[in-house]
Design a protein around this motif. Sequence first.
Motif, PDB file in Angstrom:
ATOM      1  N   PRO A  38    -132.843 -83.331 -33.134  1.00  0.00           N
ATOM      2  CA  PRO A  38    -132.542 -84.343 -34.195  1.00  0.00           C
ATOM      3  C   PRO A  38    -133.115 -85.823 -33.085  1.00  0.00           C
ATOM      4  N   THR A  40    -132.586 -88.329 -30.783  1.00  0.00           N
ATOM      5  CA  THR A  40    -131.672 -89.214 -29.753  1.00  0.00           C
ATOM      6  C   THR A  40    -131.560 -90.613 -29.837  1.00  0.00           C
ATOM      7  N   ALA A  41    -130.036 -90.517 -29.853  1.00  0.00           N
ATOM      8  CA  ALA A  41    -129.290 -92.062 -29.921  1.00  0.00           C
ATOM      9  C   ALA A  41    -127.923 -91.954 -29.489  1.00  0.00           C
ATOM     10  N   VAL A  44    -123.324 -89.596 -29.680  1.00  0.00           N
ATOM     11  CA  VAL A  44    -122.558 -88.110 -30.615  1.00  0.00           C
ATOM     12  C   VAL A  44    -121.487 -88.703 -30.750  1.00  0.00           C
ATOM     13  N   LEU A  60    -125.131 -80.480 -28.627  1.00  0.00           N
ATOM     14  CA  LEU A  60    -126.023 -81.990 -28.263  1.00  0.00           C
ATOM     15  C   LEU A  60    -125.820 -82.738 -27.261  1.00  0.00           C
ATOM     16  N   ALA A  65    -128.843 -84.996 -25.880  1.00  0.00           N
ATOM     17  CA  ALA A  65    -129.305 -85.852 -27.033  1.00  0.00           C
ATOM     18  C   ALA A  65    -128.849 -87.650 -27.650  1.00  0.00           C
ATOM     19  N   LEU A 132    -125.266 -89.654 -33.532  1.00  0.00           N
ATOM     20  CA  LEU A 132    -125.957 -88.356 -34.488  1.00  0.00           C
ATOM     21  C   LEU A 132    -124.426 -88.381 -34.637  1.00  0.00           C
ATOM     22  N   THR A 157    -127.653 -90.778 -37.963  1.00  0.00           N
ATOM     23  CA  THR A 157    -128.559 -89.498 -38.153  1.00  0.00           C
ATOM     24  C   THR A 157    -127.112 -88.791 -38.541  1.00  0.00           C
ATOM     25  N   TYR A 159    -125.894 -85.255 -38.518  1.00  0.00           N
ATOM     26  CA  TYR A 159    -126.207 -83.974 -38.176  1.00  0.00           C
ATOM     27  C   TYR A 159    -125.428 -82.376 -38.604  1.00  0.00           C
TER      28      TYR A 159
END
Length: 206
Positions: A38, A40-41, A44, A60, A65, A132, A157, A159
């Motif tokens: 996925p 990166t953000a 999470v 993650l 991530a 995420l 996003t 997940y």
Amino acid sequence: MGGLGWLVLLAAIALVVVWTVGLVRFVDRLPRTAEAQPPTADAVVVLTGGSRRVDEGVALLEAGAAPVLFVSGVDERVDGKGIRSLLDDGDTRLPDKLIDCCLVLGHGATDTIGNARETEIWMAVGDRESMLLVTSNYHMPRAMLEFAHAMPSVRITPYPVIPQDVRLDHWYRYPGTLALLANEYSKYLFATARVTVAGWFMVVAS
């Protein structure tokens, strides 16, 4: 049965048919897998309430991530170290250094609407612009709806976590899975209606 009675019966049958067709489409569109890599953000975000959600969030975080993991909907009796009690996989490890630096617990939510609201506040305080979102696949449509409504400017996003005990193949053959999906679909319909009406009021107010 009089004419009105027949109309009511036909209307009820039509509603059941429409609801059933919608349920089938809802299940068919549920994600069966999560992205292997996925994007990166800034964070999470894990919603508690389903198996393996926290495990996936920790994985993650450890994979880089995002720099921080926010777990929404945690029981107020659970602290940073106690978060280990929410892990399902005995092989999943949550080092103290990650708890100290990169884990934030949200204790103010008891449902999906609450998850979205407390996450919105936390994201805004930290000026975070992307996340995420980790939750079960059957819960993801409603979660995305609520989160996008609460945070329209944040890049979200999905997940999805794939629960082993929710059998999407031939789901109608398993009473437990059927009941779970039917309940979630009904909640999704009510959430859609509420968000739509709220959007109309915002347009009128503006």
